[in-house]
Design a protein around this motif. Structure first.
Motif, PDB file in Angstrom:
ATOM      1  N   ALA A  24       0.856  -1.186   0.000  1.00  0.00           N
ATOM      2  CA  ALA A  24       0.000   0.000   0.000  1.00  0.00           C
ATOM      3  C   ALA A  24       0.889   1.231   0.000  1.00  0.00           C
ATOM      4  CB  ALA A  24      -0.927   0.010   1.212  1.00  0.00           C
ATOM      5  N   VAL A  25       0.346   2.320  -0.522  1.00  0.00           N
ATOM      6  CA  VAL A  25       1.017   3.621  -0.465  1.00  0.00           C
ATOM      7  C   VAL A  25       0.278   4.469   0.561  1.00  0.00           C
ATOM      8  CG1 VAL A  25       1.546   5.742  -1.721  1.00  0.00           C
ATOM      9  CG2 VAL A  25       1.893   3.518  -2.814  1.00  0.00           C
ATOM     10  N   ILE A  26       1.037   5.132   1.436  1.00  0.00           N
ATOM     11  CA  ILE A  26       0.467   5.915   2.527  1.00  0.00           C
ATOM     12  C   ILE A  26       0.898   7.363   2.365  1.00  0.00           C
ATOM     13  CG2 ILE A  26       0.133   6.020   5.015  1.00  0.00           C
ATOM     14  CD1 ILE A  26      -0.382   3.230   3.914  1.00  0.00           C
ATOM     15  N   LEU A  27      -0.032   8.293   2.540  1.00  0.00           N
ATOM     16  CA  LEU A  27       0.286   9.717   2.556  1.00  0.00           C
ATOM     17  C   LEU A  27      -0.002  10.251   3.946  1.00  0.00           C
ATOM     18  CD1 LEU A  27      -1.006   9.087  -0.517  1.00  0.00           C
ATOM     19  CD2 LEU A  27      -0.286  11.456  -0.813  1.00  0.00           C
ATOM     20  N   LEU A  28       1.039  10.810   4.575  1.00  0.00           N
ATOM     21  CA  LEU A  28       0.943  11.311   5.944  1.00  0.00           C
ATOM     22  C   LEU A  28       1.226  12.809   5.956  1.00  0.00           C
ATOM     23  CD1 LEU A  28       2.891   8.673   8.082  1.00  0.00           C
ATOM     24  CD2 LEU A  28       0.436   9.036   8.043  1.00  0.00           C
ATOM     25  N   ALA A  29       0.286  13.563   6.474  1.00  0.00           N
ATOM     26  CA  ALA A  29       0.501  14.989   6.707  1.00  0.00           C
ATOM     27  C   ALA A  29       0.822  15.201   8.180  1.00  0.00           C
ATOM     28  CB  ALA A  29      -0.738  15.775   6.305  1.00  0.00           C
ATOM     29  N   PRO A  30       1.448  16.304   8.543  1.00  0.00           N
ATOM     30  CA  PRO A  30       1.654  16.589   9.968  1.00  0.00           C
ATOM     31  C   PRO A  30       0.328  16.512  10.716  1.00  0.00           C
ATOM     32  CG  PRO A  30       2.884  18.142   8.634  1.00  0.00           C
ATOM     33  CD  PRO A  30       2.034  17.357   7.684  1.00  0.00           C
ATOM     34  N   VAL A 115       4.489  13.267   3.691  1.00  0.00           N
ATOM     35  CA  VAL A 115       5.392  12.162   3.403  1.00  0.00           C
ATOM     36  C   VAL A 115       4.629  11.056   2.680  1.00  0.00           C
ATOM     37  CG1 VAL A 115       4.998  11.090   5.665  1.00  0.00           C
ATOM     38  CG2 VAL A 115       7.033  10.491   4.382  1.00  0.00           C
ATOM     39  N   VAL A 116       5.282  10.466   1.702  1.00  0.00           N
ATOM     40  CA  VAL A 116       4.695   9.366   0.931  1.00  0.00           C
ATOM     41  C   VAL A 116       5.462   8.096   1.277  1.00  0.00           C
ATOM     42  CG1 VAL A 116       4.060   8.505  -1.345  1.00  0.00           C
ATOM     43  CG2 VAL A 116       4.107  10.975  -0.908  1.00  0.00           C
ATOM     44  N   LEU A 117       4.757   7.110   1.795  1.00  0.00           N
ATOM     45  CA  LEU A 117       5.365   5.849   2.212  1.00  0.00           C
ATOM     46  C   LEU A 117       4.905   4.715   1.317  1.00  0.00           C
ATOM     47  CD1 LEU A 117       4.446   5.987   6.021  1.00  0.00           C
ATOM     48  CD2 LEU A 117       6.640   6.669   5.054  1.00  0.00           C
ATOM     49  N   ARG A 118       5.728   3.697   1.236  1.00  0.00           N
ATOM     50  CA  ARG A 118       5.289   2.424   0.673  1.00  0.00           C
ATOM     51  C   ARG A 118       5.494   1.357   1.734  1.00  0.00           C
ATOM     52  NH1 ARG A 118       4.291   0.606  -4.254  1.00  0.00           N
ATOM     53  NH2 ARG A 118       5.359   2.349  -5.265  1.00  0.00           N
ATOM     54  N   VAL A 119       4.447   0.592   2.025  1.00  0.00           N
ATOM     55  CA  VAL A 119       4.554  -0.524   2.958  1.00  0.00           C
ATOM     56  C   VAL A 119       4.283  -1.809   2.193  1.00  0.00           C
ATOM     57  CG1 VAL A 119       3.950   0.855   4.970  1.00  0.00           C
ATOM     58  CG2 VAL A 119       2.145  -0.288   3.692  1.00  0.00           C
ATOM     59  N   THR A 120       5.049  -2.833   2.516  1.00  0.00           N
ATOM     60  CA  THR A 120       4.965  -4.112   1.813  1.00  0.00           C
ATOM     61  C   THR A 120       4.865  -5.230   2.831  1.00  0.00           C
ATOM     62  OG1 THR A 120       6.399  -3.170   0.097  1.00  0.00           O
ATOM     63  CG2 THR A 120       6.042  -5.551   0.029  1.00  0.00           C
ATOM     64  N   SER A 121       4.056  -6.223   2.526  1.00  0.00           N
ATOM     65  CA  SER A 121       3.870  -7.332   3.453  1.00  0.00           C
ATOM     66  C   SER A 121       5.153  -8.138   3.581  1.00  0.00           C
ATOM     67  CB  SER A 121       2.724  -8.237   2.994  1.00  0.00           C
ATOM     68  OG  SER A 121       3.000  -8.778   1.710  1.00  0.00           O
TER      69      SER A 121
END
Length: 568
Positions: A24-30, A115-121
């Protein structure tokens, strides 16, 4: 995070864009954070993020993070704008870059702050598969959550939560809480870094000692401090003087571990072999405080000698939570021997569970054991911090449902459930090749094999301790200064001590060179019942040539039951 304001009172939802069950791709703002249970590979595509004090930026290999219900859940936060990671816009595909800009506009924050994250199983480890078969620990990596519209995002081996969904929050957090940086932590870090950087060549690196009562958050703060220091120094050394709740190894020992990569999650998820260790044989120093202190002095002295002969690295020392009576005396004398530059004292809201003031250090009034003269006459700087917050728990005031006993069992399962133990026959060790460190009048010679069988033993060095055995017998004197290599399980033992073939069968993750010939010692740490699970590191079949305990015990299910007559 503002050092003076402390943790924020609430967090917004992250934007989660799943891609099947694998990533999944995650977008996190402050003001938002990603909270999850399970295991994930985490990487940053744009911006900068923090996980338990570790700074993540684009271009760095994905890191594996375990978030369990045994400790604080790991949480990923957006780092401040301009935190050193850059925007990374060039690496984002058009649709993702537009989504990032949309989030920045909606939250009214600069683009670089999103910030843009990628998380992988992550493929489940053998340990996780084993824990899944044990009723008591099958939920340690998170409870099962049903997949539904507007529900959590479920990946293989992990669940990503939206914080605004209170019912899901309760299901995820009822036995844990998301990690938050505490008030005053950054100030303590800055002071300690200044101490480390001011050291002259030939001096010891900066030393910090952590102390506080049970459940004050020493381990959580210690992991954060290690991760923060690793962003400035290539490695640090962690001296673990808590023989009950160890950070990197099994219970029953105190150790020095060289740490060069960030530390996340519960201790049983990131174990590693120590540089040096001493055998305690118990989960608490209460049984023999004097012997425990001898081990502490020996470990600290060897650590100091090795540090002066090598490179200058920061050291973090963790102590146990015994802070009353003799426990207080042990901590005070440990401070005197370690001579740290800084002492961090974590205090709970219950005054009776806290240490007294340590600045100045109270005088040594009780001469209960020998205490070497401290290497420095100056009292260390003392920083007092509030205990790790528990306010976020839905059921306020309740701790994790994993008690200290459970955490010790998990540490033992992790230690013994490794590629060097599972699926391999144990080492066959002739009894005349080892010596037993124990008072000879404590264990009758005729009962030695019965005592050893199915026990957890310490594997000790035969050199550098009181190993003289003029009579050539089985026993050698107990020496708290003897180096410990690790632990083993006696899987089986021959039945006759009087024969020349008397031997024990030892399973251990250590290589044979550290098993025999050595000195062994029986621990008071009990073999966990969970370790007897089929497929675990103890319950398997192997040939012993007639030894007891070598085969799986089988029940008779073909015997008919005799029922009593019912009524006259």
């Amino acid at each position: 995070m503002d050092d003076d304001a402390g943790p924020a009172e609430g967090y917004g939802d992250p934007v989660i864009l799943p891609s099947g069950r694998e990533s999944a791709v995650i977008l996190l703002a402050p003001g938002s954070r990603l909270v999850f249970t399970g295991e994930l590979f985490v990487s940053v595509l744009a911006g900068a993020a923090t996980i338990h004090g570790h700074h993540l930026v684009p271009g760095v290999a994905p890191i594996r993070v375990a978030s369990t219900l045994a400790t604080a859940l790991e949480a990923v936060y957006s780092a401040a704008a301009g935190g050193g990671g850059g925007s990374g816009r060039a690496g984002l595909r058009k649709g993702l870059a537009e989504k990032r800009a949309e989030v920045a506009a909606d939250r009214q924050v600069p683009l670089d702050a999103v910030v843009v994250l990628r998380v992988t199983s992550v493929e489940p480890s053998p340990l996780r598969r084993l824990l899944g078969a044990i009723r008591e620990y099958r939920t340690v990596f998170g409870r099962e959550v049903e997949e539904e519209e507007d529900g959590p995002v479920i990946l293989d081996g992990a669940v990503l939560f939206f914080e605004s969904q209170e019912r899901l929050k309760d299901a995820a957090f009822s036995s844990g809480y998301p990690f938050e940086e505490g008030q005053g932590w950054e100030g303590v870090l800055d002071d300690f870094v200044s101490v480390c950087d001011s050291k002259e060549p030939g001096e010891l690196g900066g030393t910090m000692l952590l102390c506080g009562g049970q459940d004050s958050g020493k381990s959580t703060f210690g992991r954060w401090m290690m991760n923060k220091l690793l962003s400035r120094y290539p490695r640090i050394e962690f001296v673990d003087l808590d023989c009950g709740q160890t950070e990197f190894g099994p219970p029953g020992i105190i150790s020095v571990t060289s740490v060069s990569s960030p530390v996340f999650g519960a201790p049983f998820t990131h174990g590693q072999n120590p540089v040096d260790a001493r055998f305690i044989g118990s989960a608490s120093p209460k049984g023999d405080p004097a012997a425990f202190f001898q081990s502490v002095v020996s470990l600290l002295e060897h650590h100091r000698e090795r540090s002066l002969a090598g490179e200058q690295v920061p050291t973090v020392i963790n102590t146990n939570g015994w802070v009353k009576g003799l426990g207080l005396q042990l901590i005070l004398d440990t401070i005197r021997v370690a001579a740290p530059d800084m002492v961090v004292q974590l205090e709970t809201s219950v005054a009776g569970r806290n240490l007294p003031g340590l600045s100045p250090l109270p005088p040594r009034e009780l001469q209960l054991w020998a205490c070497p003269d401290p290497s420095s006459a100056d009292d260390p700087k003392v920083a007092v911090l509030p205990a790790v917050r528990w306010d976020n728990l839905p059921q306020k005031g309740k701790s994790f449902h994993f008690a200290p006993k459970n955490l010790r069992e998990l540490a033992l399962l992790s230690y013994f459930h490794s590629e060097n133990v599972d699926g391999t026959a144990p080492w066959r060790v002739p009894l005349d090749a080892v010596r037993l460190a124990a008072p000879p009048d404590l264990i009758p010679p005729t009962e030695v094999l019965r005592v050893l069988n199915a026990s957890i033993i310490g594997l000790l060095d035969s050199a550098g301790g009181a190993s003289d055995n003029e009579n050539g017998g089985l026993f050698v004197p107990v020496d708290p200064t003897r180096r410990c290599y690790g632990l083993g399980i006696v899987r089986a033992a021959t039945t006759d001590l009087d024969t020349a073939e008397a031997e024990i069968y030892v399973s251990t993750p250590l290589p044979l060179a550290r098993v025999c010939p050595r000195v062994i010692a029986v621990t008071q740490v009990q073999l966990p019942e969970a370790m007897l699970t089929p497929g675990g590191p103890y319950l398997s079949d192997f040939p012993t040539g007639g030894g007891i305990g070598g085969q799986v015990r089988k029940g008779r299910r073909n015997l008919g039951r005799k029922h009593a007559p019912s009524g006259p």
